[in-house]
Write a protein that holds these residues in place. Structure first.
Motif, mmCIF file in Angstrom:
data_model
loop_
_atom_site.group_PDB
_atom_site.id
_atom_site.type_symbol
_atom_site.label_atom_id
_atom_site.label_comp_id
_atom_site.label_asym_id
_atom_site.label_seq_id
_atom_site.Cartn_x
_atom_site.Cartn_y
_atom_site.Cartn_z
ATOM 1 N N LEU A 1 55.683 42.945 49.607
ATOM 2 C CA LEU A 1 56.681 42.743 50.235
ATOM 3 C C LEU A 1 57.402 44.424 50.255
ATOM 4 C CD1 LEU A 1 58.465 39.578 48.973
ATOM 5 C CD2 LEU A 1 57.248 39.834 51.191
ATOM 6 N N ILE A 2 57.351 45.127 49.164
ATOM 7 C CA ILE A 2 57.970 46.436 49.316
ATOM 8 C C ILE A 2 57.440 47.011 50.336
ATOM 9 C CG2 ILE A 2 58.397 48.602 48.013
ATOM 10 C CD1 ILE A 2 58.422 47.170 45.568
ATOM 11 N N VAL B 1 53.301 39.926 40.820
ATOM 12 C CA VAL B 1 53.242 41.365 41.223
ATOM 13 C C VAL B 1 52.742 41.931 42.558
ATOM 14 C CG1 VAL B 1 52.381 43.664 40.206
ATOM 15 C CG2 VAL B 1 53.462 42.041 38.474
ATOM 16 N N ALA B 2 51.744 41.274 42.556
ATOM 17 C CA ALA B 2 51.044 41.685 44.020
ATOM 18 C C ALA B 2 51.758 40.988 45.212
ATOM 19 C CB ALA B 2 49.707 40.955 44.034
ATOM 20 N N VAL B 3 52.640 39.837 45.159
ATOM 21 C CA VAL B 3 53.585 39.757 46.199
ATOM 22 C C VAL B 3 54.575 40.813 46.276
ATOM 23 C CG1 VAL B 3 55.131 37.871 46.858
ATOM 24 C CG2 VAL B 3 53.218 37.222 46.048
ATOM 25 N N SER C 1 49.070 45.740 34.064
ATOM 26 C CA SER C 1 49.744 47.133 33.583
ATOM 27 C C SER C 1 49.260 48.206 34.614
ATOM 28 C CB SER C 1 49.241 47.315 32.267
ATOM 29 O OG SER C 1 48.013 47.206 32.191
ATOM 30 N N GLY C 2 48.259 48.391 34.921
ATOM 31 C CA GLY C 2 47.996 49.577 36.066
ATOM 32 C C GLY C 2 48.740 49.176 37.436
ATOM 33 N N MET C 3 48.774 48.169 37.909
ATOM 34 C CA MET C 3 49.504 48.098 39.369
ATOM 35 C C MET C 3 50.967 48.216 38.831
ATOM 36 S SD MET C 3 48.614 44.521 41.413
ATOM 37 C CE MET C 3 48.395 43.482 40.123
ATOM 38 N N VAL C 4 51.614 47.694 37.827
ATOM 39 C CA VAL C 4 53.267 48.081 37.488
ATOM 40 C C VAL C 4 53.397 49.461 37.303
ATOM 41 C CG1 VAL C 4 55.035 47.535 35.862
ATOM 42 C CG2 VAL C 4 53.369 45.767 36.696
ATOM 43 N N ILE C 5 52.654 49.976 36.433
ATOM 44 C CA ILE C 5 52.862 51.440 35.944
ATOM 45 C C ILE C 5 52.542 52.436 37.436
ATOM 46 C CG2 ILE C 5 52.063 53.570 34.876
ATOM 47 C CD1 ILE C 5 51.488 51.491 32.556
ATOM 48 N N GLY C 6 51.427 52.151 38.044
ATOM 49 C CA GLY C 6 51.207 52.802 39.299
ATOM 50 C C GLY C 6 52.216 52.652 40.437
ATOM 51 N N ILE D 1 44.178 38.904 44.114
ATOM 52 C CA ILE D 1 44.600 39.265 43.096
ATOM 53 C C ILE D 1 45.001 38.330 41.917
ATOM 54 C CG2 ILE D 1 46.487 41.061 41.754
ATOM 55 C CD1 ILE D 1 45.782 42.803 43.755
ATOM 56 N N GLY D 2 45.681 37.031 42.395
ATOM 57 C CA GLY D 2 46.028 36.098 41.419
ATOM 58 C C GLY D 2 44.749 35.455 40.953
ATOM 59 N N ASP D 3 43.690 35.049 41.819
ATOM 60 C CA ASP D 3 42.745 34.389 41.302
ATOM 61 C C ASP D 3 41.611 35.291 40.357
ATOM 62 O OD1 ASP D 3 43.849 32.509 42.711
ATOM 63 O OD2 ASP D 3 41.976 32.077 44.147
ATOM 64 N N ARG D 4 41.406 36.344 40.744
ATOM 65 C CA ARG D 4 40.308 37.372 40.147
ATOM 66 C C ARG D 4 41.017 37.635 38.943
ATOM 67 N NH1 ARG D 4 38.468 40.107 37.099
ATOM 68 N NH2 ARG D 4 37.137 41.829 37.251
ATOM 69 N N TYR D 5 42.345 37.934 38.838
ATOM 70 C CA TYR D 5 42.859 38.243 37.325
ATOM 71 C C TYR D 5 43.538 37.007 36.832
ATOM 72 C CZ TYR D 5 41.712 42.926 38.720
ATOM 73 O OH TYR D 5 41.138 43.785 39.243
#
Lengths: 558, 84
Positions: A125-126, A119-121, A479-484, A107-111
């Motif tokens: 973890l959650i 955000v992905a980390v 924004s998609g990940m955070v809102i999702g 996610i970090g490299d692609r984006y």
């Protein structure tokens, strides 16, 4: 040999095996620690994935849940297998081609963004922590039930074992112990199932047995439907959940499976892209053996149980009945005082409460199988819980040591230093998991099922769009990940824990349960990601080239 | 020239994905959920057919789908490399 002795012997032998494998497969580089040196054979990786995937819940609880839910239990069967099709077709090969260690790294490299990485980390973890606490608890419960130690000591022993091979061997150690654990758990699951299938239908294959007729010539499922109607339960082969909810729960479990970091990371460990596809196929085959047997066990156990207890005299109950009554998993309350067991769908007259776990755990006793089979079952349940806990542990430790420390906080850390950091974070993750295992927060049981919704709502769209939609940019994905994930967290805390004003079943949006809501949150994630990406600048040229590259096979792979 | 080949490879891959995922959707969400009541009118050995798809059939089809995809992609990969 006494039952206690055979249990200690078989469990002890399997533990010695896991420790032996750990010593043989010590990890000496970060490459070995995170992804087993990328040299795992696809069939071995398939087995490891299957063990990683099938937790204490799959092993102990699933057949029981299905036997109480009947058709409605299908959501778990389809949901927890169908996700592998998505993994094999949409994710695994491309992520392997990308060739890094973790999901947040992709996610970090692609984006092209450390915000996306962070955000992905946190999403990883959650998801992983909600899951691992349940596993440690499972280890403790199995220990206390079979080995007559208290639950806390059971959790400590489990922590010790996982700690030993996860810290020493990293992914390499975990992979090969998981292969051994798969063999133990599938053998332990199948032996009683085959015996019972022969006993009830004289067909040794449980998958065929539960579609056959019993000794009275009546098809087993027709007989069970008849018993259910007689006793006031709804028909076994038809459900009581709404079609819409069944649809959404199945989808959330499937997509969640494909988005779980501890499953995805297994496909980073094989040698080449085509092996990633192959090992997804093998993994599903190995999983399907258990998942197609579970509904058969559900039917056998349900029929057996009703036959044995319904309208029978309490004093005539076999010895296993009394034994499981002592553990509290079986409760008889003689409401009308006639000393006869009335088992009924109507709560007012029902006198028997049955815990779902009993369907697998008591099966060998109900079918009067020898002691070693019961001992095997204990070892199998422990293998299932330990293998999943270890896989999750590795995701937690690599997210912290690789994605946070190496990539964001301290990029100049040496490989040796990173390896120390990885082992330290695994150590603290075990302590934390053990703490939750001993003091389980009330919400653990409720959230394990919801971890799938969280994974579906956060990772799945970001990864799929990253591969299949070149124009997806960092603004859209973040924004998609955070809102999702926030939407999913909001819905599950509102309807499961009563936050934000709470709400009853009648308040569910469109009648969709929190378990099925992951699908809705995922759709929202997709819509938000794509809309935002339309209004912001497209990704740079080198990212387009990266995507082009992961879509194609390597030049000289075979 | 390379670019055309790469595009052809990707298009073919997408075609496989659409076909296989349609089957994936039909056996689980279609036969196992949306059409389950209709299919349950049909008896399949000791099973009602819809129930069988939901608890057995769909899982068998999933396994087959992945192995079909492995076969197709291995062939496609080989083809792609030899034409280079």
């Amino acid at each position: 040999m006494s039952l206690q002795l055979s249990i200690w012997l078989i469990v002890g032998l399997t533990f010695a095996l896991y420790i032996g494998i750990a010593i043989w497969s010590r990890a000496s580089s970060t490459n070995e620690f995170y992804v087993a040196g990328k040299g795992v054979h696809p069939v071995a990786n398939g087995m490891a994935t299957a063990a990683d995937w099938m937790s204490a819940a799959s092993f102990i609880s699933m057949a029981g849940i299905i036997s109480f839910l009947g058709y409605d239990g299908s959501v778990y069967l389809m949901g927890w297998t169908g996700g592998y099709v998505l993994l094999a077709l949409l994710l695994a090969p491309y992520l392997r081609k990308f060739g890094k260690f973790t999901v947040p790294a992709f996610i970090g490299d692609r984006y092209y963004s450390n915000t996306a990485r962070t955000v992905a980390v946190f999403c990883a973890l959650i998801v992983s922590f909600t899951y691992i606490a349940g596993q440690m608890r499972g280890v403790g419960v199995v220990f206390s039930r079979y080995l007559e130690v208290d639950i806390n000591s059971g959790v400590f022993i489990g922590m010790g074992i996982v700690l030993f091979y996860a810290i020493l061997g990293g992914m390499k150690g975990i992979t090969y112990t998981q292969v051994a654990q798969y063999c133990v758990l599938i053998f332990a699951f199948m032996v009683p199932a085959i015996f019972i299938s022969i006993e009830m239908t004289s067909n040794p294959i449980p998958q065929l047995g539960f579609g056959s007729a019993g000794s009275d010539g009546v098809y087993l499922l027709d007989k069970l439907n008849g018993l259910h109607e007689e006793l006031g339960f709804s028909k076994y082969t038809s459900g009581s959940k709404s079609t819409l909810d069944v649809f959404f729960i199945t989808a959330a479990l499937m997509i969640g499976t494909a988005g779980l970091p501890h499953v995805i990371v297994r496909f980073f460990t094989v040698k080449k892209v085509s092996d990633a596809r192959k090992s997804a196929g093998w993994a599903l085959l190995f999983i399907a053996i258990l998942y197609t047997t579970a509904p058969a066990i559900a039917v056998f156990a349900r029929t057996n149980l009703i036959d044995t207890v319904s309208e029978k005299n309490y004093t005539d109950m076999p010895s296993w009945f009394k034994k499981w009554e002592d553990t509290g998993l079986l409760k008889f309350d003689d409401k009308n005082g006639d000393n006869i067991i009335q088992y009924n769908g109507n709560e007012m007259i029902n006198e028997l409460t049955i815990d779902r776990d009993i369907m697998v755990l008591a099966n060998p006793e109900i079918a009067q199988l020898p002691n070693w089979v019961i001992a095997l079952l204990a070892a199998g349940a422990l293998a299932a819980a330990l293998s999943t806990a270890a896989g999750l542990l590795l995701v937690i430790s690599s997210s912290v040591s690789h994605d946070l420390i190496k990539r964001i906080i301290k990029p100049d850390i040496s490989e040796k230093g990173e390896l120390v950091a990885a082992r330290l974070s695994a150590f603290f993750a075990v302590l934390l998991a053990g703490y939750f295992g001993i003091n389980p927060p009330d919400f653990v049981a409720a959230t394990v099922a919801l971890a799938f919704g969280l994974a579906a709502a956060s990772f799945f769209p970001a990864i799929v769009l990253g591969i299949f939609y070149k124009k997806m940019n960092k603004e859209g994905a973040i924004s998609g990940m955070v809102i999702g994930i926030l939407l999913m967290l909001f819905y599950m805390t509102k309807f499961k824990f009563g936050w934000f004003g709470g709400g009853a079943e009648s308040d569910w949006w469109f009648g969709i349960s929190p378990e099925g809501f992951g699908t809705v949150a995922m759709i929202v994630n997709f819509i938000v990601s794509i809309s935002v990406s339309k209004f912001t600048s497209p990704p740079p040229k080198e990212i387009i080239e990266l995507v082009d590259n992961i879509r194609l096979p390597n030049e000289n792979d075979d | 020239m390379n670019k055309i080949k790469s595009e052809a490879y990707w298009k073919k891959n997408l075609k496989y994905l659409v076909i296989l995922l349609s089957i994936w959707f039909s056996v689980s969400f279609g036969f196992g959920i949306l059409l389950v009541d209709e299919l349950n009118q049909i008896q399949f050995f000791g099973f009602k057919l819809g129930f069988w798809f939901a608890q057995q059939g769909s899982i068998y089809v999933f396994v087959i789908l992945i192995f079909v995809y492995i076969y197709l992609m291995n062939k496609l990969d080989k083809n792609y490399r030899s034409r280079k």
